[in-house]
Design a protein around this motif. Structure first.
Motif: not given
Ligand code: SF4
Length: 340
Positions: A39-65
């Motif tokens: 969904n992160a790409g959906l916010l590209a160019n949105n003038p109301h958003v400063r940063h988008v942090y990707r959270y791949d909770k079921r993939g690369a960011h699964a687990g404590a690390r």
């Protein structure tokens, strides 16, 4: 000036419907968003958003690390920063707490509510865009005008160019574009007569089929039924590329699924087809010209918040009884600019 962190890691439709909240919060200060990679790409160019942090909770960011990595990215800058939990899991709430947000706001019904510092009612009688928008502190009896709640996405030049390339490759020469989005994750929400509808729509313009790679089979059935004239755009464009294409369309016919909200976000006249669900659950179209087509007076509706995998009564009348003529009548009304 406080900074807002909006955490929204739900489905695509939920992310789209969070954009009015983001727009509201941007009036107060910078807004950063935690979103899924999809969904992160959906916010590209949105003038109301400063940063988008990707959270791949079921993939690369699964687990404590991985969790710690997102916490580090999204960490609060100061005590006045506020986290808005548009997605209500315990994990999202914990992320905001560990990231140092002293103020954490969400719905009183959410699983993570015990980690919130302020809880707002989840108003089941309101549109979901309004429910999310109310997290900014608006919770009166009166709903705001629909324009306040209308979501927005911002296709960029590359998205516009990709949409145009696809039309050029399909020899589109300026006929009115009529978009259909026949897919849905939930099988019972897929209206079964898109191909027959598309054949009738070819009398009004050029049909274009939107959706993901997984909707290719549905699209091919439509292309076949229109003797090859319909344009199959499934799986060929990014989310914002699809939005750019949709913005060119005179009308969108779609199930109760993410493309309906994308249509609202670019204000394309929209006909939403509702079967096992109903607009009163909070997910109806918000385009200026909009219409819901459904089978009224069917006592079993709604039978599920999302739509069951199979009809529990087996007859599936909520979709089977919705005719092509019913939908064509709704298409004509939105083409005339009428609201529901
Ligand atoms: S029970 Fe009714 S609303 Fe649910 S899928 Fe079947 S026909 Fe549709």
């Amino acid at each position: 000036m406080s900074r807002a962190l909006v955490v929204q890691t739900s489905f695509l439709g939920d992310m789209i419907l969070t954009t009015p909240l983001i727009r509201e919060l941007a009036r107060r200060g910078p807004v950063d968003v935690v979103a899924t990679p999809a969904n992160a790409g959906l916010l590209a160019n949105n003038p109301h958003v400063r940063h988008v942090y990707r959270y791949d909770k079921r993939g690369a960011h699964a687990g404590a690390r991985g969790f710690r990595e997102v916490v580090r990215l999204a960490a609060a800058d100061g005590a006045s920063d506020i986290a808005y939990l548009a997605q209500g899991s315990v994990r999202s709430a914990a992320l905001a707490a560990v990231a140092g947000y002293i103020e954490r706001i969400g719905f009183e019904t959410s699983a993570g509510r015990w980690l919130y510092t302020r809880r707002y009612p989840y108003r089941r009688d309101r549109h979901h865009a309004e429910r999310l928008w109310s997290l900014a502190g608006h919770g009166g009896d009166e709903s705001p005008e629909v324009g306040v709640l209308r979501p927005a996405v911002y296709p960029g030049d590359a998205d516009e160019a990709a949409a145009q390339r696809l039309l050029d490759a399909n020899a589109h020469v300026g006929e009115p574009l009529l978009a259909v989005a026949p897919g849905s994750v939930w099988a019972t929400k897929r209206w079964p007569y898109y191909a027959a509808l598309a054949r009738r729509l070819t009398l009004l313009g050029r049909v274009v089929v939107l959706g993901s790679e997984g909707d290719r089979e549905l699209a091919q059935a439509i292309v076949g039924e229109t003797f090859g004239s319909a344009i199959d755009a499934t799986g060929q464009l990014s989310l914002l590329g699809s939005a750019a294409l949709l913005r060119r369309a005179r009308v969108l016919v779609t199930n109760d699924s993410a493309p309906l909200h994308l249509g609202s976000a670019v204000d394309t006249p929209t006909v939403g087809l509702f079967g096992p669900t109903v607009p009163a659950l909070g997910f109806g179209p918000l385009a200026t010209a909009r219409r819901v087509a459904e089978v009224p007076m069917l006592e079993c509706r709604p039978c599920d918040a999302h739509g069951p995998r199979e009809c529990p009564l087996t007859h599936w009348r909520c979709m089977r009884d919705l005719t092509v003529s019913d939908v064509l009548e709704a298409v004509e009304s939105v083409r005339r600019g009428e609201e529901t």
